[in-house]
Design a protein around this motif. Sequence first.
Motif, PDB file in Angstrom:
ATOM      1  N   LEU A   1      -0.210  10.731  11.505  1.00  0.00           N
ATOM      2  CA  LEU A   1      -0.931  10.763  10.234  1.00  0.00           C
ATOM      3  C   LEU A   1      -0.416   9.593   9.398  1.00  0.00           C
ATOM      4  O   LEU A   1       0.765   9.532   9.070  1.00  0.00           O
ATOM      5  CB  LEU A   1      -0.692  12.074   9.490  1.00  0.00           C
ATOM      6  CG  LEU A   1      -1.342  12.181   8.114  1.00  0.00           C
ATOM      7  CD1 LEU A   1      -2.852  12.249   8.237  1.00  0.00           C
ATOM      8  CD2 LEU A   1      -0.811  13.389   7.365  1.00  0.00           C
ATOM      9  N   VAL A   2      -1.300   8.639   9.084  1.00  0.00           N
ATOM     10  CA  VAL A   2      -0.949   7.467   8.280  1.00  0.00           C
ATOM     11  C   VAL A   2      -1.399   7.740   6.851  1.00  0.00           C
ATOM     12  O   VAL A   2      -2.548   8.126   6.619  1.00  0.00           O
ATOM     13  CB  VAL A   2      -1.623   6.193   8.823  1.00  0.00           C
ATOM     14  CG1 VAL A   2      -1.230   4.980   7.986  1.00  0.00           C
ATOM     15  CG2 VAL A   2      -1.264   5.976  10.281  1.00  0.00           C
ATOM     16  N   CYS A   3      -0.491   7.545   5.888  1.00  0.00           N
ATOM     17  CA  CYS A   3      -0.779   7.850   4.486  1.00  0.00           C
ATOM     18  C   CYS A   3      -0.379   6.693   3.579  1.00  0.00           C
ATOM     19  O   CYS A   3       0.521   5.923   3.895  1.00  0.00           O
ATOM     20  CB  CYS A   3      -0.002   9.089   4.039  1.00  0.00           C
ATOM     21  SG  CYS A   3      -0.475  10.598   4.880  1.00  0.00           S
ATOM     22  N   HIS A   4      -1.043   6.632   2.429  1.00  0.00           N
ATOM     23  CA  HIS A   4      -0.676   5.727   1.342  1.00  0.00           C
ATOM     24  C   HIS A   4      -0.329   6.577   0.134  1.00  0.00           C
ATOM     25  O   HIS A   4      -1.092   7.489  -0.226  1.00  0.00           O
ATOM     26  CB  HIS A   4      -1.836   4.806   0.960  1.00  0.00           C
ATOM     27  CG  HIS A   4      -2.164   3.785   1.989  1.00  0.00           C
ATOM     28  ND1 HIS A   4      -3.255   2.961   1.880  1.00  0.00           N
ATOM     29  CD2 HIS A   4      -1.542   3.434   3.141  1.00  0.00           C
ATOM     30  CE1 HIS A   4      -3.305   2.155   2.925  1.00  0.00           C
ATOM     31  NE2 HIS A   4      -2.278   2.422   3.703  1.00  0.00           N
ATOM     32  N   ALA A   5       0.799   6.275  -0.491  1.00  0.00           N
ATOM     33  CA  ALA A   5       1.194   6.933  -1.735  1.00  0.00           C
ATOM     34  C   ALA A   5       0.735   6.067  -2.908  1.00  0.00           C
ATOM     35  O   ALA A   5       0.453   4.878  -2.738  1.00  0.00           O
ATOM     36  CB  ALA A   5       2.707   7.124  -1.774  1.00  0.00           C
TER      37      ALA A   5
ATOM     38  N   ASP B   1       0.822  -1.223   0.000  1.00  0.00           N
ATOM     39  CA  ASP B   1       0.000   0.000   0.000  1.00  0.00           C
ATOM     40  C   ASP B   1       0.846   1.259   0.000  1.00  0.00           C
ATOM     41  O   ASP B   1       0.307   2.364   0.047  1.00  0.00           O
ATOM     42  CB  ASP B   1      -0.926   0.014   1.217  1.00  0.00           C
ATOM     43  CG  ASP B   1      -1.960  -1.083   1.175  1.00  0.00           C
ATOM     44  OD1 ASP B   1      -2.456  -1.393   0.069  1.00  0.00           O
ATOM     45  OD2 ASP B   1      -2.268  -1.647   2.241  1.00  0.00           O
ATOM     46  N   ASN B   2       2.172   1.110  -0.027  1.00  0.00           N
ATOM     47  CA  ASN B   2       3.083   2.268  -0.009  1.00  0.00           C
ATOM     48  C   ASN B   2       2.771   3.170   1.185  1.00  0.00           C
ATOM     49  O   ASN B   2       2.613   4.372   1.053  1.00  0.00           O
ATOM     50  CB  ASN B   2       3.001   3.044  -1.325  1.00  0.00           C
ATOM     51  CG  ASN B   2       3.283   2.170  -2.513  1.00  0.00           C
ATOM     52  OD1 ASN B   2       4.282   1.459  -2.539  1.00  0.00           O
ATOM     53  ND2 ASN B   2       2.390   2.181  -3.491  1.00  0.00           N
ATOM     54  N   GLU B   3       2.706   2.556   2.353  1.00  0.00           N
ATOM     55  CA  GLU B   3       2.282   3.256   3.569  1.00  0.00           C
ATOM     56  C   GLU B   3       3.449   3.882   4.313  1.00  0.00           C
ATOM     57  O   GLU B   3       4.526   3.315   4.405  1.00  0.00           O
ATOM     58  CB  GLU B   3       1.566   2.262   4.495  1.00  0.00           C
ATOM     59  CG  GLU B   3       0.995   2.890   5.742  1.00  0.00           C
ATOM     60  CD  GLU B   3       0.201   1.895   6.558  1.00  0.00           C
ATOM     61  OE1 GLU B   3       0.553   1.693   7.733  1.00  0.00           O
ATOM     62  OE2 GLU B   3      -0.774   1.310   6.012  1.00  0.00           O
ATOM     63  N   PHE B   4       3.196   5.085   4.840  1.00  0.00           N
ATOM     64  CA  PHE B   4       4.137   5.729   5.746  1.00  0.00           C
ATOM     65  C   PHE B   4       3.358   6.493   6.798  1.00  0.00           C
ATOM     66  O   PHE B   4       2.176   6.773   6.626  1.00  0.00           O
ATOM     67  CB  PHE B   4       5.131   6.638   5.006  1.00  0.00           C
ATOM     68  CG  PHE B   4       4.528   7.852   4.361  1.00  0.00           C
ATOM     69  CD1 PHE B   4       4.539   9.081   5.010  1.00  0.00           C
ATOM     70  CD2 PHE B   4       3.981   7.786   3.092  1.00  0.00           C
ATOM     71  CE1 PHE B   4       4.001  10.212   4.407  1.00  0.00           C
ATOM     72  CE2 PHE B   4       3.452   8.912   2.477  1.00  0.00           C
ATOM     73  CZ  PHE B   4       3.461  10.127   3.141  1.00  0.00           C
ATOM     74  N   THR B   5       4.031   6.803   7.897  1.00  0.00           N
ATOM     75  CA  THR B   5       3.386   7.506   8.998  1.00  0.00           C
ATOM     76  C   THR B   5       4.233   8.700   9.402  1.00  0.00           C
ATOM     77  O   THR B   5       5.449   8.587   9.525  1.00  0.00           O
ATOM     78  CB  THR B   5       3.208   6.574  10.211  1.00  0.00           C
ATOM     79  OG1 THR B   5       2.451   5.431   9.809  1.00  0.00           O
ATOM     80  CG2 THR B   5       2.480   7.279  11.348  1.00  0.00           C
ATOM     81  N   ILE B   6       3.560   9.829   9.606  1.00  0.00           N
ATOM     82  CA  ILE B   6       4.185  11.013  10.179  1.00  0.00           C
ATOM     83  C   ILE B   6       3.726  11.045  11.637  1.00  0.00           C
ATOM     84  O   ILE B   6       2.538  11.209  11.912  1.00  0.00           O
ATOM     85  CB  ILE B   6       3.758  12.300   9.460  1.00  0.00           C
ATOM     86  CG1 ILE B   6       4.091  12.218   7.976  1.00  0.00           C
ATOM     87  CG2 ILE B   6       4.421  13.516  10.115  1.00  0.00           C
ATOM     88  CD1 ILE B   6       3.459  13.329   7.154  1.00  0.00           C
ATOM     89  N   PHE B   7       4.657  10.829  12.550  1.00  0.00           N
ATOM     90  CA  PHE B   7       4.336  10.885  13.972  1.00  0.00           C
ATOM     91  C   PHE B   7       4.522  12.323  14.430  1.00  0.00           C
ATOM     92  O   PHE B   7       5.638  12.785  14.618  1.00  0.00           O
ATOM     93  CB  PHE B   7       5.236   9.936  14.760  1.00  0.00           C
ATOM     94  CG  PHE B   7       4.946   8.488  14.483  1.00  0.00           C
ATOM     95  CD1 PHE B   7       3.961   7.826  15.183  1.00  0.00           C
ATOM     96  CD2 PHE B   7       5.645   7.814  13.495  1.00  0.00           C
ATOM     97  CE1 PHE B   7       3.684   6.490  14.924  1.00  0.00           C
ATOM     98  CE2 PHE B   7       5.375   6.477  13.223  1.00  0.00           C
ATOM     99  CZ  PHE B   7       4.384   5.819  13.938  1.00  0.00           C
ATOM    100  N   ALA B   8       3.409  13.024  14.557  1.00  0.00           N
ATOM    101  CA  ALA B   8       3.412  14.433  14.951  1.00  0.00           C
ATOM    102  C   ALA B   8       2.518  14.593  16.180  1.00  0.00           C
ATOM    103  O   ALA B   8       1.727  13.713  16.514  1.00  0.00           O
ATOM    104  CB  ALA B   8       2.909  15.306  13.806  1.00  0.00           C
ATOM    105  N   VAL B   9       2.640  15.712  16.846  1.00  0.00           N
ATOM    106  CA  VAL B   9       1.816  16.011  18.010  1.00  0.00           C
ATOM    107  C   VAL B   9       0.562  16.719  17.523  1.00  0.00           C
ATOM    108  O   VAL B   9       0.667  17.631  16.713  1.00  0.00           O
ATOM    109  CB  VAL B   9       2.609  16.901  18.998  1.00  0.00           C
ATOM    110  CG1 VAL B   9       1.755  17.320  20.171  1.00  0.00           C
ATOM    111  CG2 VAL B   9       3.869  16.186  19.450  1.00  0.00           C
ATOM    112  N   PRO B  10      -0.644  16.348  17.900  1.00  0.00           N
ATOM    113  CA  PRO B  10      -0.987  15.415  18.974  1.00  0.00           C
ATOM    114  C   PRO B  10      -1.261  13.998  18.493  1.00  0.00           C
ATOM    115  O   PRO B  10      -1.501  13.122  19.319  1.00  0.00           O
ATOM    116  CB  PRO B  10      -2.263  16.022  19.550  1.00  0.00           C
ATOM    117  CG  PRO B  10      -2.954  16.610  18.365  1.00  0.00           C
ATOM    118  CD  PRO B  10      -1.826  17.099  17.468  1.00  0.00           C
TER     119      PRO B  10
END
Length: 125
Positions: A103-107, A91-100
């Motif tokens: 954000l999980v995304c698929h490219a 799924d070409n998934e990555f996650t931006i771990f930000a406060v609060p």
Amino acid sequence: VLFIDMATDRSSARFDCVRVEPGMIHKKGYLTKLGGAHDGKQGNWKRRYMVLRDDLFYYEDESNFEKGRDPKGIIRLDSFFCIKKDGENPDNEFTIFAVPKPLVCHADSKEELNSWVKTIAKFGR
């Protein structure tokens, strides 16, 4: 803003620095993001037009961005890290771990996945 990219081989660590203007667009394009619950419960996937500036802004679609409409959301990048999903990643998934919250995304492709992760990883304050 000063970006620092350390070489992966720490024995020959070097720093690549890039100065950018505040508000400059670093990357833009469509990603599919996970909305709703972020605590392991079922969420929903929405395709959004993302614009990486000083923070990550997301819009319903590209036309809303082009018309100057307000974003649907903003992910603050004051303190964050970004990683690709481990192992198989169809799924070409990555996650931006930000406060609060993360954000999980698929490219749309492996190339887009790598481009987003590399650009976001260089983006720090």
